[in-house]
Design a protein around this motif. Sequence first.
Motif, PDB file in Angstrom:
ATOM      1  N   ILE A 127      -7.596   5.396  -8.618  1.00  0.00           N
ATOM      2  CA  ILE A 127      -6.835   4.189  -7.925  1.00  0.00           C
ATOM      3  C   ILE A 127      -5.429   4.228  -9.483  1.00  0.00           C
ATOM      4  O   ILE A 127      -5.998   3.548 -10.240  1.00  0.00           O
ATOM      5  CB  ILE A 127      -8.330   3.800  -8.551  1.00  0.00           C
ATOM      6  CG1 ILE A 127      -9.384   4.081  -7.107  1.00  0.00           C
ATOM      7  CG2 ILE A 127      -7.369   2.244  -7.801  1.00  0.00           C
ATOM      8  CD1 ILE A 127     -10.448   3.042  -7.471  1.00  0.00           C
ATOM      9  N   PHE A 171       0.992  -0.974  -0.526  1.00  0.00           N
ATOM     10  CA  PHE A 171      -0.177   0.015  -0.226  1.00  0.00           C
ATOM     11  C   PHE A 171       0.918   1.332  -0.116  1.00  0.00           C
ATOM     12  O   PHE A 171       1.554   1.694   1.160  1.00  0.00           O
ATOM     13  CB  PHE A 171      -0.894   0.134   1.203  1.00  0.00           C
ATOM     14  CG  PHE A 171      -2.227   1.223   1.146  1.00  0.00           C
ATOM     15  CD1 PHE A 171      -3.072   0.826   0.661  1.00  0.00           C
ATOM     16  CD2 PHE A 171      -1.893   2.016   2.269  1.00  0.00           C
ATOM     17  CE1 PHE A 171      -4.774   1.475   0.614  1.00  0.00           C
ATOM     18  CE2 PHE A 171      -2.907   3.398   1.392  1.00  0.00           C
ATOM     19  CZ  PHE A 171      -4.451   3.065   1.190  1.00  0.00           C
ATOM     20  N   ASP A 216      -6.176  -5.421   0.929  1.00  0.00           N
ATOM     21  CA  ASP A 216      -5.440  -3.893   1.563  1.00  0.00           C
ATOM     22  C   ASP A 216      -5.782  -2.837   0.554  1.00  0.00           C
ATOM     23  O   ASP A 216      -6.423  -1.482   0.434  1.00  0.00           O
ATOM     24  CB  ASP A 216      -4.327  -3.455   2.128  1.00  0.00           C
ATOM     25  CG  ASP A 216      -4.401  -4.244   3.680  1.00  0.00           C
ATOM     26  OD1 ASP A 216      -5.305  -4.226   4.496  1.00  0.00           O
ATOM     27  OD2 ASP A 216      -3.341  -4.379   3.726  1.00  0.00           O
ATOM     28  N   ARG A 217      -5.324  -3.200  -0.869  1.00  0.00           N
ATOM     29  CA  ARG A 217      -5.671  -1.699  -2.085  1.00  0.00           C
ATOM     30  C   ARG A 217      -6.504  -1.943  -3.193  1.00  0.00           C
ATOM     31  O   ARG A 217      -7.171  -0.969  -3.598  1.00  0.00           O
ATOM     32  CB  ARG A 217      -4.047  -2.697  -2.943  1.00  0.00           C
ATOM     33  CG  ARG A 217      -2.379  -2.401  -2.335  1.00  0.00           C
ATOM     34  CD  ARG A 217      -2.080  -2.762  -3.401  1.00  0.00           C
ATOM     35  NE  ARG A 217      -1.753  -1.064  -4.247  1.00  0.00           N
ATOM     36  CZ  ARG A 217      -1.345  -1.869  -5.625  1.00  0.00           C
ATOM     37  NH1 ARG A 217      -0.821  -2.080  -5.866  1.00  0.00           N
ATOM     38  NH2 ARG A 217      -1.503  -0.904  -6.169  1.00  0.00           N
ATOM     39  N   VAL A 222     -10.894  -0.691  -1.373  1.00  0.00           N
ATOM     40  CA  VAL A 222     -11.086   1.287  -1.202  1.00  0.00           C
ATOM     41  C   VAL A 222     -11.894   1.213  -1.122  1.00  0.00           C
ATOM     42  O   VAL A 222     -12.477   1.193  -1.606  1.00  0.00           O
ATOM     43  CB  VAL A 222      -9.631   1.554  -1.797  1.00  0.00           C
ATOM     44  CG1 VAL A 222      -8.652   0.713  -1.053  1.00  0.00           C
ATOM     45  CG2 VAL A 222      -9.554   1.437  -3.201  1.00  0.00           C
ATOM     46  N   ASN A 223     -11.708   2.825  -0.579  1.00  0.00           N
ATOM     47  CA  ASN A 223     -12.970   3.749  -0.554  1.00  0.00           C
ATOM     48  C   ASN A 223     -13.587   4.340  -2.290  1.00  0.00           C
ATOM     49  O   ASN A 223     -12.101   4.625  -2.931  1.00  0.00           O
ATOM     50  CB  ASN A 223     -12.418   4.769   0.099  1.00  0.00           C
ATOM     51  CG  ASN A 223     -13.121   5.918  -0.172  1.00  0.00           C
ATOM     52  OD1 ASN A 223     -14.322   6.574  -0.014  1.00  0.00           O
ATOM     53  ND2 ASN A 223     -12.906   7.275  -0.183  1.00  0.00           N
ATOM     54  N   CYS A 244     -17.810  -3.838   3.760  1.00  0.00           N
ATOM     55  CA  CYS A 244     -18.171  -3.333   2.362  1.00  0.00           C
ATOM     56  C   CYS A 244     -19.438  -3.845   1.453  1.00  0.00           C
ATOM     57  O   CYS A 244     -20.226  -3.562   0.779  1.00  0.00           O
ATOM     58  CB  CYS A 244     -17.517  -3.365   1.279  1.00  0.00           C
ATOM     59  SG  CYS A 244     -15.907  -3.929   1.293  1.00  0.00           S
ATOM     60  N   ASP A 284      -1.414   4.414  -3.444  1.00  0.00           N
ATOM     61  CA  ASP A 284      -2.667   4.305  -3.217  1.00  0.00           C
ATOM     62  C   ASP A 284      -3.012   5.287  -1.666  1.00  0.00           C
ATOM     63  O   ASP A 284      -4.877   5.334  -1.731  1.00  0.00           O
ATOM     64  CB  ASP A 284      -2.409   2.598  -2.111  1.00  0.00           C
ATOM     65  CG  ASP A 284      -2.370   1.728  -3.355  1.00  0.00           C
ATOM     66  OD1 ASP A 284      -2.803   0.914  -4.587  1.00  0.00           O
ATOM     67  OD2 ASP A 284      -0.574   1.221  -3.208  1.00  0.00           O
ATOM     68  N   ARG A 285      -2.035   5.834  -1.075  1.00  0.00           N
ATOM     69  CA  ARG A 285      -3.245   6.669  -0.323  1.00  0.00           C
ATOM     70  C   ARG A 285      -3.904   7.957  -0.591  1.00  0.00           C
ATOM     71  O   ARG A 285      -4.946   8.442   0.027  1.00  0.00           O
ATOM     72  CB  ARG A 285      -2.019   6.729   0.999  1.00  0.00           C
ATOM     73  CG  ARG A 285      -2.290   8.285   1.956  1.00  0.00           C
ATOM     74  CD  ARG A 285      -3.261   7.248   2.495  1.00  0.00           C
ATOM     75  NE  ARG A 285      -3.589   8.561   3.529  1.00  0.00           N
ATOM     76  CZ  ARG A 285      -5.023   9.129   4.814  1.00  0.00           C
ATOM     77  NH1 ARG A 285      -5.259   8.050   5.096  1.00  0.00           N
ATOM     78  NH2 ARG A 285      -4.999   9.498   5.409  1.00  0.00           N
ATOM     79  N   SER A 324      -4.723   7.571  -3.860  1.00  0.00           N
ATOM     80  CA  SER A 324      -6.410   7.645  -4.073  1.00  0.00           C
ATOM     81  C   SER A 324      -7.404   6.948  -3.665  1.00  0.00           C
ATOM     82  O   SER A 324      -8.599   7.146  -3.448  1.00  0.00           O
ATOM     83  CB  SER A 324      -5.811   5.831  -5.417  1.00  0.00           C
ATOM     84  OG  SER A 324      -5.791   4.809  -4.372  1.00  0.00           O
ATOM     85  N   TYR A 325      -6.409   6.315  -2.265  1.00  0.00           N
ATOM     86  CA  TYR A 325      -8.223   6.856  -0.952  1.00  0.00           C
ATOM     87  C   TYR A 325      -8.728   7.478  -0.321  1.00  0.00           C
ATOM     88  O   TYR A 325      -9.767   8.339  -0.132  1.00  0.00           O
ATOM     89  CB  TYR A 325      -7.394   5.573  -0.314  1.00  0.00           C
ATOM     90  CG  TYR A 325      -8.189   5.914   1.224  1.00  0.00           C
ATOM     91  CD1 TYR A 325      -9.295   4.616   1.680  1.00  0.00           C
ATOM     92  CD2 TYR A 325      -8.106   6.845   2.249  1.00  0.00           C
ATOM     93  CE1 TYR A 325      -9.805   4.955   2.649  1.00  0.00           C
ATOM     94  CE2 TYR A 325      -9.010   6.614   3.259  1.00  0.00           C
ATOM     95  CZ  TYR A 325      -9.865   5.558   3.729  1.00  0.00           C
ATOM     96  OH  TYR A 325     -10.328   5.232   4.722  1.00  0.00           O
ATOM     97  N   GLN A 326      -7.131   9.298  -0.721  1.00  0.00           N
ATOM     98  CA  GLN A 326      -8.187  10.200   0.097  1.00  0.00           C
ATOM     99  C   GLN A 326      -9.137  11.376  -1.327  1.00  0.00           C
ATOM    100  O   GLN A 326      -8.764  12.072  -0.812  1.00  0.00           O
ATOM    101  CB  GLN A 326      -7.185  11.423  -0.018  1.00  0.00           C
ATOM    102  CG  GLN A 326      -6.753  10.161   2.243  1.00  0.00           C
ATOM    103  CD  GLN A 326      -4.601  10.983   2.010  1.00  0.00           C
ATOM    104  OE1 GLN A 326      -4.034  11.115   0.680  1.00  0.00           O
ATOM    105  NE2 GLN A 326      -5.174  11.583   3.580  1.00  0.00           N
TER     106      GLN A 326
END
Length: 208
Positions: free
Chosen positions: A63, A49, A100-101, A104-105, A160, A53-54, A56-58
């Motif tokens: 992604i 991660f 984890d990857r 995601v959000n 999810c 990745d961080r 794109s999560y934000q």
Amino acid sequence: MSRALIVIAHPDQRSLTHFVAAELETAFASQGISSEVADLAAEDFDPRFTRDDRSSYQGLRAIPDDVTAEQERIDRADHLILVFPVYWWSMPALLKGWVDRVFVNGWAFELTEGGSVAPKLAGLTIHLVPLAGSDASAYDRHGYRASIKAQIEHGVIDFCGARRGSMRYLYDSETKPQAVITDEVSLLARDIAEGARESLSEATAAKL
């Protein structure tokens, strides 16, 4: 046609993990269900991660392409089956990194402005096949089965909004005679595939 995605993360092609995946493919085919195996080790999936990745999560960047490819093949499936040896009472690092990857959000769930979580995988059924080196009594005695249930079934599947499918342990996987393991795997695969077909029939009937 219903579709199944079988995800494994084991580097040894001769492993029990690969054998279970192959038996599941055969069982799904017998039920008229198309299946695909995602062999993360053979495909050299990167489980790290990273900063991308961080971001794109934000919502600060798209992604990553390798993650999008994994999400797209899950989107094509009605059933997702995770087959894994139990390492230190959880998934192998490669499979955990995949979760984890990929989950995601913006895809597996949505973080709303009010701070609540909106699940997004309601159309997916997730099955778990942990391959355990110990016996069932050890898992109950030490709370390992409850721990895995909380971590994966509640912590991932429920979070999810996906449906809980089968949770089928294969105990004593390193000590049982090969013939016994073969029979157990055949039964396990048949039960999961038949359950997937029955759930499809029920869903079809509900639409009529």
